[in-house]
Write a protein that holds these residues in place. Structure first.
Motif, PDB file in Angstrom:
ATOM      1  N   GLU A 254       0.855  -1.187   0.000  1.00 46.26           N
ATOM      2  CA  GLU A 254       0.000   0.000   0.000  1.00 46.26           C
ATOM      3  C   GLU A 254       0.892   1.239   0.000  1.00 46.26           C
ATOM      4  OE1 GLU A 254      -3.446   2.170   2.733  1.00 46.26           O
ATOM      5  OE2 GLU A 254      -2.894   0.076   3.085  1.00 46.26           O
ATOM      6  N   ILE A 255       0.773   2.032  -1.052  1.00 48.98           N
ATOM      7  CA  ILE A 255       1.580   3.244  -1.161  1.00 48.98           C
ATOM      8  C   ILE A 255       0.933   4.351  -0.344  1.00 48.98           C
ATOM      9  CG2 ILE A 255       2.508   4.982  -2.746  1.00 48.98           C
ATOM     10  CD1 ILE A 255       2.507   2.879  -4.924  1.00 48.98           C
ATOM     11  N   SER A 256       1.729   5.012   0.478  1.00 49.41           N
ATOM     12  CA  SER A 256       1.201   6.119   1.281  1.00 49.41           C
ATOM     13  C   SER A 256       0.666   7.204   0.370  1.00 49.41           C
ATOM     14  CB  SER A 256       2.305   6.694   2.185  1.00 49.41           C
ATOM     15  OG  SER A 256       2.792   5.701   3.065  1.00 49.41           O
ATOM     16  N   PHE A 257      -0.518   7.697   0.700  1.00 45.55           N
ATOM     17  CA  PHE A 257      -1.196   8.653  -0.163  1.00 45.55           C
ATOM     18  C   PHE A 257      -0.391   9.946  -0.300  1.00 45.55           C
ATOM     19  CE2 PHE A 257      -4.024  12.327  -0.666  1.00 45.55           C
ATOM     20  CZ  PHE A 257      -4.588  12.021  -1.889  1.00 45.55           C
ATOM     21  N   ILE A 258      -0.234  10.385  -1.530  1.00 45.19           N
ATOM     22  CA  ILE A 258       0.430  11.653  -1.824  1.00 45.19           C
ATOM     23  C   ILE A 258      -0.453  12.418  -2.792  1.00 45.19           C
ATOM     24  CG2 ILE A 258       2.470  12.767  -2.792  1.00 45.19           C
ATOM     25  CD1 ILE A 258       4.042  10.261  -2.157  1.00 45.19           C
ATOM     26  N   ASP A 259      -0.792  13.638  -2.432  1.00 47.68           N
ATOM     27  CA  ASP A 259      -1.596  14.467  -3.325  1.00 47.68           C
ATOM     28  C   ASP A 259      -0.681  15.232  -4.276  1.00 47.68           C
ATOM     29  OD1 ASP A 259      -3.535  15.873  -4.593  1.00 47.68           O
ATOM     30  OD2 ASP A 259      -3.979  17.222  -2.937  1.00 47.68           O
ATOM     31  N   THR A 260       0.110  16.120  -3.725  1.00 47.63           N
ATOM     32  CA  THR A 260       1.010  16.934  -4.536  1.00 47.63           C
ATOM     33  C   THR A 260       2.368  17.036  -3.865  1.00 47.63           C
ATOM     34  OG1 THR A 260      -0.844  18.261  -5.364  1.00 47.63           O
ATOM     35  CG2 THR A 260       1.370  19.184  -5.620  1.00 47.63           C
ATOM     36  N   ILE A 261       3.412  16.814  -4.644  1.00 46.38           N
ATOM     37  CA  ILE A 261       4.782  16.997  -4.173  1.00 46.38           C
ATOM     38  C   ILE A 261       5.258  18.365  -4.636  1.00 46.38           C
ATOM     39  CG2 ILE A 261       7.162  16.188  -4.395  1.00 46.38           C
ATOM     40  CD1 ILE A 261       6.109  13.374  -4.613  1.00 46.38           C
ATOM     41  N   GLU A 262       5.713  19.171  -3.702  1.00 45.76           N
ATOM     42  CA  GLU A 262       6.101  20.542  -4.026  1.00 45.76           C
ATOM     43  C   GLU A 262       7.612  20.723  -3.931  1.00 45.76           C
ATOM     44  OE1 GLU A 262       3.746  23.051  -1.536  1.00 45.76           O
ATOM     45  OE2 GLU A 262       1.948  22.796  -2.772  1.00 45.76           O
ATOM     46  N   SER A 263       8.343  19.722  -4.380  1.00 43.51           N
ATOM     47  CA  SER A 263       9.800  19.810  -4.427  1.00 43.51           C
ATOM     48  C   SER A 263      10.299  18.976  -5.600  1.00 43.51           C
ATOM     49  CB  SER A 263      10.421  19.315  -3.124  1.00 43.51           C
ATOM     50  OG  SER A 263      10.066  17.969  -2.881  1.00 43.51           O
ATOM     51  N   LYS A 264      11.446  19.338  -6.141  1.00 45.08           N
ATOM     52  CA  LYS A 264      12.007  18.616  -7.273  1.00 45.08           C
ATOM     53  C   LYS A 264      12.456  17.217  -6.871  1.00 45.08           C
ATOM     54  CE  LYS A 264      13.795  22.720  -9.643  1.00 45.08           C
ATOM     55  NZ  LYS A 264      15.021  23.397 -10.143  1.00 45.08           N
ATOM     56  N   VAL A 265      12.898  17.065  -5.644  1.00 46.69           N
ATOM     57  CA  VAL A 265      13.315  15.758  -5.129  1.00 46.69           C
ATOM     58  C   VAL A 265      12.295  15.338  -4.075  1.00 46.69           C
ATOM     59  CG1 VAL A 265      15.118  14.437  -3.990  1.00 46.69           C
ATOM     60  CG2 VAL A 265      15.733  16.273  -5.571  1.00 46.69           C
ATOM     61  N   GLY A 266      11.565  14.265  -4.357  1.00 47.59           N
ATOM     62  CA  GLY A 266      10.457  13.877  -3.498  1.00 47.59           C
ATOM     63  C   GLY A 266      10.695  12.595  -2.742  1.00 47.59           C
ATOM     64  N   LYS A 267       9.797  12.322  -1.813  1.00 44.01           N
ATOM     65  CA  LYS A 267       9.861  11.143  -0.955  1.00 44.01           C
ATOM     66  C   LYS A 267       8.627  10.280  -1.199  1.00 44.01           C
ATOM     67  CE  LYS A 267       9.909   9.815   3.947  1.00 44.01           C
ATOM     68  NZ  LYS A 267       9.967  10.315   5.344  1.00 44.01           N
ATOM     69  N   LEU A 268       8.830   8.964  -1.274  1.00 41.63           N
ATOM     70  CA  LEU A 268       7.743   7.999  -1.415  1.00 41.63           C
ATOM     71  C   LEU A 268       7.887   6.946  -0.327  1.00 41.63           C
ATOM     72  CD1 LEU A 268       7.969   7.404  -5.279  1.00 41.63           C
ATOM     73  CD2 LEU A 268       6.380   8.939  -4.099  1.00 41.63           C
ATOM     74  N   SER A 269       6.761   6.475   0.194  1.00 44.70           N
ATOM     75  CA  SER A 269       6.801   5.422   1.215  1.00 44.70           C
ATOM     76  C   SER A 269       5.624   4.476   1.011  1.00 44.70           C
ATOM     77  CB  SER A 269       6.761   6.032   2.619  1.00 44.70           C
ATOM     78  OG  SER A 269       5.581   6.792   2.824  1.00 44.70           O
ATOM     79  N   TRP A 270       5.735   3.284   1.586  1.00 43.18           N
ATOM     80  CA  TRP A 270       4.712   2.252   1.396  1.00 43.18           C
ATOM     81  C   TRP A 270       4.749   1.292   2.584  1.00 43.18           C
ATOM     82  CZ3 TRP A 270       9.016   3.242  -1.449  1.00 43.18           C
ATOM     83  CH2 TRP A 270      10.085   2.356  -1.316  1.00 43.18           C
ATOM     84  N   SER A 271       3.758   0.406   2.630  1.00 38.35           N
ATOM     85  CA  SER A 271       3.639  -0.523   3.755  1.00 38.35           C
ATOM     86  C   SER A 271       4.665  -1.654   3.638  1.00 38.35           C
ATOM     87  CB  SER A 271       2.225  -1.118   3.785  1.00 38.35           C
ATOM     88  OG  SER A 271       1.951  -1.809   2.571  1.00 38.35           O
ATOM     89  N   GLU A 272       5.074  -2.153   4.779  1.00 41.85           N
ATOM     90  CA  GLU A 272       6.008  -3.283   4.824  1.00 41.85           C
ATOM     91  C   GLU A 272       5.237  -4.588   4.645  1.00 41.85           C
ATOM     92  OE1 GLU A 272       9.571  -5.048   7.704  1.00 41.85           O
ATOM     93  OE2 GLU A 272       8.285  -3.382   8.371  1.00 41.85           O
ATOM     94  N   LEU A 273       5.823  -5.532   3.903  1.00 41.36           N
ATOM     95  CA  LEU A 273       5.151  -6.792   3.618  1.00 41.36           C
ATOM     96  C   LEU A 273       5.983  -7.975   4.096  1.00 41.36           C
ATOM     97  CD1 LEU A 273       3.899  -6.120  -0.036  1.00 41.36           C
ATOM     98  CD2 LEU A 273       2.570  -5.996   2.067  1.00 41.36           C
ATOM     99  N   GLU A 274       5.277  -9.027   4.543  1.00 41.30           N
ATOM    100  CA  GLU A 274       5.961 -10.260   4.925  1.00 41.30           C
ATOM    101  C   GLU A 274       6.612 -10.881   3.692  1.00 41.30           C
ATOM    102  OE1 GLU A 274       3.460 -13.015   6.902  1.00 41.30           O
ATOM    103  OE2 GLU A 274       2.817 -11.614   8.466  1.00 41.30           O
ATOM    104  N   ARG A 275       7.734 -11.575   3.923  1.00 43.89           N
ATOM    105  CA  ARG A 275       8.520 -12.240   2.881  1.00 43.89           C
ATOM    106  C   ARG A 275       9.312 -11.261   2.018  1.00 43.89           C
ATOM    107  NH1 ARG A 275       4.647 -14.869  -0.751  1.00 43.89           N
ATOM    108  NH2 ARG A 275       6.549 -15.412  -1.888  1.00 43.89           N
TER     109      ARG A 275
END
Length: 437
Positions: A254-275
């Motif tokens: 599950e990707i963490s919801f992002i509406d708008t990134i207001e920088s040229k270098v952005g951050k993305l995060s998501w849920s951890e999964l087993e295996r």
């Protein structure tokens, strides 16, 4: 070798034609050991045409043919004509090699049998076959079209593709027509399909191969050892070994919801999964993830170094990778980037300095975009909620607010990237005031 094959094939088509209900016929001279089954399998769309071939030529026994006699068939039944694939999308550096000569690859470039294709670190390309099957080839991949044939009208493809290293995604035989045959040969295994969507990854160092099936099913074989891999399963084949028993692909995170990134270098995060041992993250400028601007395997559940070359919409995909290097199902999310124009450069006061003036003057270098305006905000917490002042004004290189502001440029699309948060210890107001600039 390739030229001689083409000439021989054309010569067979141009043999004297017979008058039938078909406009054109192909003729073949029987050789010792030939049967209608072997002829149909070698030259026609598939060996399922053997009964039509028997009736068309009034042959009593399809297993016994007299050497030197002629077998005819409508050209519509042929499945061994030279096949081609056309480049329909390309990003970054992609090179083709034909007869040992490198060729520039652009959209519309046509690949043939024995052609080699090589993608560089940032290279991605999509090929389309005559039957609308597609082959997506990602960065650092090297493959060769060992054999490449198609039917008379192009709706059936028979190909054997050798992949030396890299990653590919195949969506083949979309209409599930009989006679279609596609084999992917790596240093470790052969993957055979007749209609499905799947991925293959080959380790450039040792040739170990992973196969991941997204729809349909495939067979992975080493010598006489064959493993059937069904939808949402994958297998790994180490060079010289039997493929492992198929394992279920790790589901999409599950990707963490992002509406708008207001920088040229952005951050993305998501849920951890087993295996999951690691994750593959891709960011592209299109929904099919072909115009890739970021492709990386990471060992955490976030990345913070995604560079967005322009403002606009982007699509990101994240998939987990297990201990066998088998990659799972994709989570895909759309994000918007509004980081332009560039942020102003704060000249004063400096971060963390003290002021004894309740109305400090803030200054910055103005934008090179003369149409840009300034966006000024004031808050007393890092979340800038609530805002004490929120003001947009014509471009200037200084402002004197009641206390510390956040400053950013704006354009027709809205607010651009702001500088990093700075803190001014305002002695006159006896409080901390935060601003960006």
């Amino acid at each position: 070798m390739k030229i001689n094959f083409k000439l021989a094939l054309v010569s067979m088509i141009l043999l004297p034609l017979c008058s039938t209900v078909y406009a054109q016929q192909w003729q073949y001279q029987v050789k010792p050991g030939d049967t209608l089954w072997s002829i149909a399998d070698e030259y026609l769309i598939s060996d399922t045409y053997v009964h039509q071939l028997q009736q068309f030529n009034a042959v009593k026994d399809p297993l016994r043919l007299q050497s030197g006699t002629t077998i005819s068939a409508p050209v519509e039944w042929l499945g061994n004509l030279p096949g081609t694939a056309t480049v329909i999308s390309i990003t970054g550096a992609v090179e083709a090699v034909r007869d040992s000569q490198p060729l520039q690859v652009d959209v519309g470039f046509v690949l043939e049998a024995e052609d080699k294709l090589i993608t560089a670190e940032n290279g991605v390309t999509i090929l389309e076959f005559s039957d609308q099957s597609t082959l997506s080839i990602y960065s650092n991949t090297e493959l060769t079209f060992n054999t490449f044939k198609q039917s008379y009208n192009g709706d059936i493809v028979k190909a054997r593709i050798g992949i030396k290293s890299g990653r590919i995604n195949i969506n083949t035989n979309p209409e599930n027509k009989p006679g279609h045959r596609l084999e992917i040969e790596s240093p470790a295994a052969i993957t055979a399909v007749r209609g499905t969507e799947f991925r293959i990854g080959v380790n450039k160092d040792n040739g170990d191969t992973v196969t991941e099936v997204l729809s349909g099913d495939v067979s992975v074989s080493v010598n006489k050892n064959v493993v059937a891999v069904q939808r949402h399963y994958g297998t790994k084949t180490e060079t010289g070994k039997t493929p492992i028993n198929p394992v279920r692909l790790i589901p999409a995170p599950e990707i963490s919801f992002i509406d708008t990134i207001e920088s040229k270098v952005g951050k993305l995060s998501w849920s951890e999964l087993e295996r999951a041992q690691s994750y593959r993250v891709r960011v592209a400028g299109d929904e099919k993830l072909t115009d890739i601007v970021y492709d990386k395997v990471v060992f955490s559940t976030e990345v913070s170094d995604v560079f967005f070359p322009d403002d606009g919409s982007y699509f990101t995909s994240v998939r987990a990778i297990d201990s066998n290097d088998i990659e799972g199902l994709d989570a895909v999310a759309k994000i918007s980037v509004n980081a332009r124009p560039d942020p102003p450069l704060i000249l004063g006061p400096k971060d963390g300095t003290s002021s004894f003036n309740s109305n400090p003057v803030f200054s910055w270098a103005t934008s090179t975009d003369v149409s840009a305006r300034m966006h000024y905000q004031l808050a007393n917490n890092e979340q800038f909620d609530p805002l004490l002042i929120d003001k947009i004004f014509s471009q200037t290189n200084s402002f004197t607010p009641e206390t510390s502001p956040l400053v950013a440029d704006t354009d027709a699309d809205g607010v651009g990237d702001a500088d990093e948060v700075q803190r001014l210890i305002d002695s006159a107001l006896d409080s901390d005031t935060l601003f960006n600039g």
